[in-house]
Design a protein around this motif. Sequence first.
Motif, short mmCIF file in Angstrom:
data_model
loop_
_atom_site.label_atom_id
_atom_site.label_comp_id
_atom_site.label_asym_id
_atom_site.label_seq_id
_atom_site.Cartn_x
_atom_site.Cartn_y
_atom_site.Cartn_z
N GLU A 133 -10.42 3.92 -8.76
CA GLU A 133 -10.99 4.14 -10.10
C GLU A 133 -11.07 2.86 -10.92
O GLU A 133 -11.93 2.73 -11.79
N LYS A 135 -0.33 13.24 0.74
CA LYS A 135 -1.09 14.29 0.01
C LYS A 135 -2.40 14.57 0.73
O LYS A 135 -2.84 15.71 0.84
N GLU A 164 7.65 -1.00 -0.46
CA GLU A 164 6.49 -1.86 -0.65
C GLU A 164 6.35 -2.19 -2.14
O GLU A 164 6.23 -1.28 -2.97
N THR A 193 -7.64 4.87 2.89
CA THR A 193 -6.78 3.68 2.83
C THR A 193 -6.13 3.66 1.46
O THR A 193 -6.81 3.78 0.44
N GLY A 194 -4.81 3.52 1.46
CA GLY A 194 -4.08 3.52 0.19
C GLY A 194 -2.59 3.62 0.47
O GLY A 194 -2.13 3.26 1.56
N GLU A 239 -10.76 9.60 -10.93
CA GLU A 239 -9.34 9.78 -10.62
C GLU A 239 -9.13 10.34 -9.20
O GLU A 239 -9.69 11.39 -8.85
P1 NAD Z 1 -3.39 4.76 -3.93
O1 NAD Z 1 -2.86 5.55 -2.80
O2 NAD Z 1 -2.81 4.96 -5.27
O3 NAD Z 1 -4.95 4.97 -4.09
C1 NAD Z 1 -5.86 4.75 -3.05
C2 NAD Z 1 -7.10 5.58 -3.30
O4 NAD Z 1 -6.74 6.96 -3.20
C3 NAD Z 1 -7.72 5.41 -4.67
O5 NAD Z 1 -9.13 5.49 -4.56
C4 NAD Z 1 -7.19 6.62 -5.43
O6 NAD Z 1 -8.02 7.01 -6.49
C5 NAD Z 1 -7.18 7.67 -4.34
N1 NAD Z 1 -6.26 8.79 -4.55
C6 NAD Z 1 -5.13 8.83 -5.29
N2 NAD Z 1 -4.57 10.06 -5.22
C7 NAD Z 1 -5.35 10.80 -4.41
C8 NAD Z 1 -5.30 12.14 -3.93
N3 NAD Z 1 -4.31 12.98 -4.30
N4 NAD Z 1 -6.27 12.57 -3.12
C9 NAD Z 1 -7.27 11.75 -2.72
N5 NAD Z 1 -7.38 10.47 -3.15
C10 NAD Z 1 -6.43 10.00 -3.98
O7 NAD Z 1 -3.26 3.24 -3.48
P2 NAD Z 1 -3.60 1.95 -4.32
O8 NAD Z 1 -2.49 1.72 -5.29
O9 NAD Z 1 -4.99 2.04 -4.82
O10 NAD Z 1 -3.59 0.83 -3.17
C11 NAD Z 1 -2.46 0.20 -2.76
C12 NAD Z 1 -1.93 0.80 -1.47
O11 NAD Z 1 -2.94 0.75 -0.46
C13 NAD Z 1 -0.77 0.03 -0.91
O12 NAD Z 1 0.21 0.93 -0.49
C14 NAD Z 1 -1.36 -0.69 0.29
O13 NAD Z 1 -0.43 -1.02 1.28
C15 NAD Z 1 -2.38 0.28 0.75
N6 NAD Z 1 -3.39 -0.39 1.58
C16 NAD Z 1 -3.36 -0.18 2.93
C17 NAD Z 1 -4.28 -0.83 3.74
C18 NAD Z 1 -4.27 -0.63 5.24
O14 NAD Z 1 -5.24 -1.02 5.88
N7 NAD Z 1 -3.24 -0.08 5.83
C19 NAD Z 1 -5.24 -1.66 3.18
C20 NAD Z 1 -5.25 -1.84 1.80
C21 NAD Z 1 -4.31 -1.19 1.00
#
Ligand code: NAD
Length: 490
Positions: free
Chosen positions: A177, A234, A384, A226-227, A206
């Motif tokens: 977002e 979830k 992390e 990815t996140g 969001e």
């Molecule tokens: P995040 O998990 O908070 O968000 C990632 C994405 O998921 C965002 O677009 C967010 O809006 C969405 N999201 C949040 N809640 C959701 C839900 N309940 N359902 C569906 N989508 C949802 O992560 P962040 O803070 O944006 O990114 C940092 C994290 O990403 C770190 O943990 C990092 O290690 C990880 N990351 C991993 C890789 C990989 O290749 N393994 C690469 C880049 C980042």
Amino acid sequence: MKLRMYINGEWKDSSNKAVRDIINPANGEVIAQAAEGTIEDAEAAIQAARKAFDSGIWSELTAAERAKYLYQIADKLEEQFEELVDLEVLDNGKTRGEAEFDMEDAVACFRYYAGLITTPGGETFEVPDPDIQSMVVREPVGVAGLVVPWNFPMLMSVWKIAPALAAGNTIVFKPAEITPVTAIKVFEIMEEVGIPAGVANMILGEGGVIGQAVAESHDVDAISFTGSTQTGRKIMQAATGNLKKISLELGGKSPNMIFDDVDLEIAVDQALFGIFFGAGQVCSAGSRILVQEGIYDQFVDRFVERAKNIKVGPGNEEGVEMGPIVSERQMKNILSYIKIGQEEGAVLRAGGNRIMNRGMDKGFFIEPTVFTDVKQNMRIVQEEIFGPVVTIQKFKDEKEALELANGVDYGLAGGVFTSDGARALRVIKKLRAGITWINTYHPTFVEAPWGGYKQSGIGRSLGTYGLEDFQEVKQINNNMNPGMAGWFKS
Ligand code: NAD
């Protein structure tokens, strides 16, 4: 700048007209207003993708036809290279050098998947029945939900969009977002090159609302996320409703093991790059440096000296080596971990503070931070932090290095520095991680698989593996001498 969603070939405001300010992390200024999507918007995008997939408008093109679009997208990205670099720096805060690297990789990724999809696929099998020709074909999964984080806004988007479209899927894409700007440019380019309406859809807003809606939808066949590990859980739960195919690229707490037979200057330099590149907001960051006892003291002294000299500032300023943290929220999170480290009794050898001088008080800057004298069970070693914070631990021998390296819940990446080639491979083979380096840290290529062990994820992005995330495998058994089955006699 007004940023809209792209649904069924049209640029859309939010169904309830809500917007979100997009902030430049270098100075806190509003650079754009983005539509804040609703569940209705997410549903409209899903339905557009569903209809487009079921119509065959994309999946039934030949691979060569789809590839042609991908090559055109790559060419356009290249034409807009400088503008995209500027936008990425503005939106995410990273330095120009970092953004340039991302753009080059994004272009390469579209070209790689354009090429890959036109190479021979499928297999045939020799089976025990001479009348049967058994074979495998690969088909698109269907509608793919793609959700990405803010740390590599363009790169993470392209790592998913390129293979998903190459494989013949239609997509519902959601950027983070807070960093939607460059991903929107990719969708503008897709419109320009004539990707049919409904094939590529983008929603903004969001994660817990619209991202969750995509993960839950029974009209979405696959979700590639990815996140953070927390959100990954979830997504996995949400995906159970229709048992959609999932791939998860999650967090990391990666070890960088330095043995005492190394060139100290090289090891220090590489370890600095391993953690402070991208201000540590890199999933594979070498955030736990493990150093053999023989060179521990010299290593720490030199590492601390160099960390203190890193030039921090706005990403677009000449000579700046490390940019700001992406948002105020993330900055506060990192500062709270620094406090936790101090409370846990770790020794702070460098940094530890928000930077407020030289006009940086409006932005979200943190000093490169180094902790020593840490214990394996401390939170700053286990969790992390996702910022410019590193812990340095001492080890005696290979066995202890590996115990420490593997002693966390994550298993994304890791490195080893040693001049003993046999030891390098021996250690890396025992490291429980999916992305590893010997005598280097960070280089990665679209040709090779990307992903983690343990709680760092499920599945692999990039390379041939990344394509498989977006493909179903179908076996076809063809009887070349049609006749009675002859099983039932009456
Ligand atoms: P995040 O998990 O908070 O968000 C990632 C994405 O998921 C965002 O677009 C967010 O809006 C969405 N999201 C949040 N809640 C959701 C839900 N309940 N359902 C569906 N989508 C949802 O992560 P962040 O803070 O944006 O990114 C940092 C994290 O990403 C770190 O943990 C990092 O290690 C990880 N990351 C991993 C890789 C990989 O290749 N393994 C690469 C880049 C980042």
